[in-house]
Design an enzyme around this catalytic site. Structure first.
Site, mmCIF file in Angstrom:
data_model
loop_
_atom_site.group_PDB
_atom_site.id
_atom_site.type_symbol
_atom_site.label_atom_id
_atom_site.label_comp_id
_atom_site.label_asym_id
_atom_site.label_seq_id
_atom_site.Cartn_x
_atom_site.Cartn_y
_atom_site.Cartn_z
ATOM 1 C CE1 TYR A 150 0.241 -6.772 0.382
ATOM 2 C CE2 TYR A 150 1.764 -8.512 -0.257
ATOM 3 C CZ TYR A 150 0.774 -7.608 -0.592
ATOM 4 O OH TYR A 150 0.314 -7.543 -1.893
ATOM 5 C CB ALA A 152 -0.023 -12.962 8.095
ATOM 6 C CE LYS A 154 -2.760 -8.795 -0.596
ATOM 7 N NZ LYS A 154 -3.988 -8.276 -1.231
#
Ligand code: NAP
Length: 242
Positions: A150, A152, A154
């Site tokens: 998650y 990575a 974002k």
């Protein structure tokens, strides 16, 4: 009236953005699983604004995104403002993740904004105006344990936002991201224990998580003319988390 497309507007932050922008914009809302919630929201919004449609669309699927834009353009000529909000989280150790889990997160949170932006940009370029808002996360810059994929995805959203803003400068298209801390939605209901939630809230303003409406307030500002000089920025909205 300008036209706004919001992905993942059946609930949570996306639904709050739709409520905030209703009456001032033509709206296209998308949903994936929660048809009933999306249609209930649509019914509510239409009491004040007839120019709202809801479309089922999996943001991982290029064909569905192309059909979504075809339908949007049929209804409202073109999309002026794109809000990439749809997203999913994954809570667990990296070594327990499968490649398919990893791909699901990356495709939903990051590749999706490539697909929607690619489809929205040509019309924005010919209009010489447009706004793209990507909903990122505090973890995109900080990184969170148990949320490596998650975080990575974002982090990718943040770099995508900055790079695309430069590419689209000559066409007067603004691209920004919003990086919320913890927001009170379905996404945060299950991943944290009661004790974790309590201790996290201790360090936050008013000792609470954000309300979806507070993220929507920032979206409303950024897409309006009041945000006319803002592009390439990642906005932290985290109640003092850092
Ligand atoms: P949520 O309440 O879980 O809602 C997620 C939304 O995304 C739903 O409308 C869902 O549609 C849609 N969605 C999920 N996968 C999709 C797909 N493949 N195709 C199309 N739509 C899809 O989440 P939220 O908290 O509002 O989060 C919204 C955004 O904010 C996400 O990008 C999230 O990463 C980000 N964010 C959230 C927080 C937080 O603390 N909540 C913090 C920082 C950033 P259906 O319900 O129809 O399936």
């Amino acid at each position: 009236m300008k036209t706004v497309l919001i992905t993942g507007a059946s609930r949570g932050i996306g639904a709050a953005i739709a409520k905030k922008l209703n009456k001032s914009y033509n709206l296209i809302l998308t949903y994936k699983e929660n048809k009933e919630k999306a249609l209930n929201l649509l019914e509510d919004l239409r009491k004040e604004n007839p120019n709202v449609i809801a479309v089922k669309c999996d943001v991982k699927n290029e064909d569905e995104i192309n059909s979504l834009f075809d339908l949007s353009e049929k209804n409202f000529s073109h999309v002026d403002i794109l809000i990439n909000n749809a997203g999913i989280s994954y809570f667990g150790l990296i070594q327990d993740m499968t490649l398919s889990d990893w791909n699901e997160i990356l495709r939903t949170n990051l590749s999706s904004i490539f697909l929607t932006s690619k489809r929205a940009i040509p019309n924005m370029v010919s209009q010489k105006s447009g706004v793209i808002i990507n909903i990122s996360s505090i973890w995109g810059s900080l990184g969170a344990s148990f949320e490596v994929a998650y975080s990575a995805s974002k982090g990718g959203v943040n770099s995508f936002t900055k790079a695309l803003s430069k590419e689209l400068l000559p066409s007067n298209i603004r691209v920004n991201a919003i990086a919320p801390g913890i927001v009170d939605t379905d996404m945060t209901k299950f991943d944290l224990s009661k004790d974790d939630k309590k201790s996290l809230k201790e360090d936050l303003i008013e000792k609470r998580f954000a309300k979806s409406e507070e993220i929507a307030n920032l979206v409303e500002f950024l897409i309006s003319d009041k945000g006319s000089y803002i592009t390439g920025s990642i906005f932290d909205i985290n109640g003092g988390f850092y």
